[in-house]
Structure formats: structure tokens, C-alpha cells
Design a protein around this motif. Structure first.
Motif, mmCIF file in Angstrom:
data_model
loop_
_atom_site.group_PDB
_atom_site.id
_atom_site.type_symbol
_atom_site.label_atom_id
_atom_site.label_comp_id
_atom_site.label_asym_id
_atom_site.label_seq_id
_atom_site.Cartn_x
_atom_site.Cartn_y
_atom_site.Cartn_z
ATOM 1 N N LEU A 179 1.259 -1.361 -0.027
ATOM 2 C CA LEU A 179 0.011 -0.006 -0.169
ATOM 3 C C LEU A 179 0.514 1.429 0.009
ATOM 4 O O LEU A 179 0.669 2.511 -0.403
ATOM 5 C CB LEU A 179 -0.592 -0.104 0.968
ATOM 6 C CG LEU A 179 -2.291 -0.963 1.333
ATOM 7 C CD1 LEU A 179 -2.475 -0.747 2.706
ATOM 8 C CD2 LEU A 179 -2.933 -0.485 0.120
ATOM 9 N N TYR A 180 1.741 1.173 0.463
ATOM 10 C CA TYR A 180 2.879 1.896 0.609
ATOM 11 C C TYR A 180 3.442 2.758 -1.162
ATOM 12 O O TYR A 180 3.206 4.221 -0.938
ATOM 13 C CB TYR A 180 3.825 2.254 0.788
ATOM 14 C CG TYR A 180 4.239 1.501 2.319
ATOM 15 C CD1 TYR A 180 3.722 2.223 3.085
ATOM 16 C CD2 TYR A 180 5.742 1.015 2.907
ATOM 17 C CE1 TYR A 180 3.536 1.699 4.348
ATOM 18 C CE2 TYR A 180 5.699 0.747 4.121
ATOM 19 C CZ TYR A 180 4.910 1.448 5.594
ATOM 20 O OH TYR A 180 4.629 0.758 6.249
ATOM 21 N N ALA A 181 2.602 2.413 -2.042
ATOM 22 C CA ALA A 181 3.141 2.602 -3.322
ATOM 23 C C ALA A 181 1.823 3.975 -4.012
ATOM 24 O O ALA A 181 2.505 4.308 -4.707
ATOM 25 C CB ALA A 181 3.013 0.928 -4.093
ATOM 26 N N ALA A 182 1.004 3.283 -2.991
ATOM 27 C CA ALA A 182 0.051 4.709 -3.820
ATOM 28 C C ALA A 182 -0.351 5.676 -2.196
ATOM 29 O O ALA A 182 -1.250 6.567 -2.897
ATOM 30 C CB ALA A 182 -1.122 3.889 -4.444
ATOM 31 N N PHE A 183 0.002 5.513 -1.258
ATOM 32 C CA PHE A 183 -0.558 5.646 0.295
ATOM 33 C C PHE A 183 0.730 6.784 0.647
ATOM 34 O O PHE A 183 1.985 6.079 1.085
ATOM 35 C CB PHE A 183 -1.572 5.567 0.860
ATOM 36 C CG PHE A 183 -2.694 4.662 -0.021
ATOM 37 C CD1 PHE A 183 -4.009 5.636 -0.065
ATOM 38 C CD2 PHE A 183 -2.754 3.197 -0.107
ATOM 39 C CE1 PHE A 183 -4.344 5.419 -0.741
ATOM 40 C CE2 PHE A 183 -3.854 2.872 -0.992
ATOM 41 C CZ PHE A 183 -5.069 3.807 -1.241
ATOM 42 N N GLY A 184 0.230 7.571 1.340
ATOM 43 C CA GLY A 184 1.602 7.834 2.616
ATOM 44 C C GLY A 184 1.242 6.540 3.953
ATOM 45 O O GLY A 184 0.593 5.800 4.564
ATOM 46 N N ARG A 185 2.473 6.421 5.097
ATOM 47 C CA ARG A 185 2.123 5.451 5.799
ATOM 48 C C ARG A 185 1.074 5.202 6.363
ATOM 49 O O ARG A 185 0.630 4.614 7.047
ATOM 50 C CB ARG A 185 3.001 5.630 6.252
ATOM 51 C CG ARG A 185 4.851 4.862 5.588
ATOM 52 C CD ARG A 185 6.026 4.546 5.881
ATOM 53 N NE ARG A 185 6.654 4.744 5.125
ATOM 54 C CZ ARG A 185 7.617 3.297 5.780
ATOM 55 N NH1 ARG A 185 8.188 3.214 6.499
ATOM 56 N NH2 ARG A 185 9.043 3.843 4.582
#
Length: 269
Positions: A165-171
């Protein structure tokens, strides 16, 4: 650790991939438990009547299904085992582990108080059907959470799903989305033992909150050992409390022990 640019993607596709990974993990766990069920069919119909060995084998194989799903994903995408953030924690890392355990207890105590005050119903996890009131099985579960449950769940849902999910969102957003996915996949395991929607949702919300804590530990440290350590230690203490509750029949003892019983009963595997 930043996500490599070749793994970056849009939020919708990334979320769908994360959901697919979680679903694949559940499917894989159903597949890996088949040998245990084939050897002792009672596991599928009357789990507490099955032998201690077969119940232990089924639970171990269930969690190994998550590892299998994550491993297949790493192989299929070419990420390989170097993608796994596994290393011995620093002193600061161990402090995060301790903070995670303490934070989890604060959260679960607050939840137990709310459940008591509002008299909320709460369904058991399906795993509880394999434990019953068997004190020996409770002690075995302490070993399972350290060597199979916590490592397998954190590997798939933190190092694979959350990191993906880091690929599209902030942590922080990734932690919330991964935790929501983790909570949602638990719905069926609670629903089959629930007599109402509310009784199903209460433990699912609890799972979501616990997952937020472990997800933050991983996001802060980029080290899988940290959430594994906190997760395993917390669940092991819960099973220890459950063992004491069974050993001393605390559920029917003085009302002052009721919070301990409630805390021991909510084990978000």
C-alpha cells in the motif's frame, strides 16, 4: 524505506491488490489445513472432540497458509526474500516492542470497560472453537502465537499488504487501509459464531484497533521483528490470563475479576 518507483501504482489498483492478497492468504490457509482435516474429520464438525495433536496441527497449518500466500506473491512479482524487512531490532526497536505491548493492553482494557459498561455482545473467534476450555491447548497456543501466528500474520499483512500500500498512500493511510482489510477478513470467523450483527462487529472493531497498533510499529521501524514481537507477546499474555481464568474459575469468582476475564477472552488471532 521508500517504495521503489517500479512498484508505485494508483490507489484503487493498489487497494484492490492488497485486498486480493488478503483474500489469497485466507484461501491458502484453507488449503494448507486440508491434510489435518482429512486425517481427523472431527476438526470440521466438532473441533473440541478432536485430538490435541490434530487441533495443534490444524492451527499451525492455518497460519502457514499466510506464509505460503506471501511467498508465492514475492516469487510471482520478482520481489524475492530481500523484500522482507527481517533483522534483529536495535535497542530502540525493542522499546517500540514494549510500547506496542503496553499500548495494546491500554487499548484492550478500554475496550473491555466499554463492552462491560454498555453490555455489548461479542462473538468468539473461530479459533476459540479449537481451544474450548482445554487448559493444555491454551498453553500450546502460547507457543503457536510466538512461532506461527504472529510471524505469519505480520509477514503477510504488514510486510506484504501494508508495504504494498506504500506504493500509493502515505504511511499512516497505508496503516489504516491495511488494518481495515485485516479486520474485514476476520468478519466470517466471528460471524459463524455470532447471533447478531453487533456481536460480530464488536470484535472486528477490536481487531482493527489492534492492527493499527502493530501497523504503526512496522511503519515506524521498517522491521518486521518489531510488530511480530509485540503481537506475539501481547497474545501470549492474553492466553496466559485465559489459562488463569480457567484454572481458578475466575468467570464465576468475585466480580472484581471480570475485567481480567473479558481481557483474556478477546484474543484477536
Amino acid at each position: 524505506m521508500e517504495t521503489p518507483s517500479r512498484y508505485r501504482d494508483g490507489p484503487v489498483r493498489t487497494t484492490l491488490v492488497a485486498i486480493g492478497l488478503a483474500a489469497f492468504g485466507i484461501l491458502a490457509s484453507q488449503f494448507t489445513t486440508l491434510p489435518a482435516i482429512a486425517l481427523e474429520p472431527a476438526l470440521a464438525t466438532s473441533p473440541t472432540d478432536a485430538s490435541l495433536v490434530s487441533r495443534t496441527a490444524l492451527l499451525i497449518l492455518n497460519f502457514l497458509g499466510f506464509v505460503l500466500a506471501g511467498a508465492l506473491y514475492l516469487a510471482a512479482t520478482g520481489r524475492g526474500w530481500s523484500y522482507v524487512d527481517l533483522r534483529w531490532p536495535t535497542k530502540r526497536g525493542w522499546l517500540y516492542v514494549l510500547a506496542g505491548v503496553l499500548g495494546s493492553f491500554v487499548f484492550y482494557i478500554l475496550v473491555s470497560l466499554v463492552v462491560q459498561v454498555l453490555s455489548l455482545p461479542s462473538a468468539d473467534n473461530q479459533v476459540a472453537t479449537y481451544i474450548g476450555n482445554d487448559q493444555t491447548m491454551v498453553l500450546i497456543m502460547i507457543g503457536i502465537v510466538f512461532f506461527f501466528n504472529a510471524p505469519a500474520e505480520e509477514f503477510l499483512f504488514r510486510n506484504i499488504v501494508q508495504k504494498r500500500l506504500y506504493a500509493a498512500f502515505g504511511r499512516l493511510t497505508a496503516v489504516v487501509v491495511a488494518s481495515a482489510i485485516f479486520a474485514l477478513i476476520h468478519i466470517m470467523s466471528y460471524a459463524v459464531l455470532s447471533d447478531s450483527l453487533l456481536a460480530t462487529l464488536v470484535p472486528v472493531v477490536v481487531v482493527f484497533g489492534g492492527s493499527i497498533i502493530f501497523g504503526l510499529l512496522y511503519a515506524k521501524t521498517d522491521n518486521l521483528v518489531v510488530p511480530i514481537g509485540a503481537h506475539a507477546a501481547f497474545n501470549a499474555i492474553q492466553f496466559g490470563l485465559l489459562y488463569l481464568a480457567l484454572e481458578y474459575d475466575l468467570e464465576t469468582a468475585d466480580p472484581s475479576t471480570s475485567l481480567l476475564v473479558d481481557l483474556a477472552a478477546i484474543v484477536p488471532l
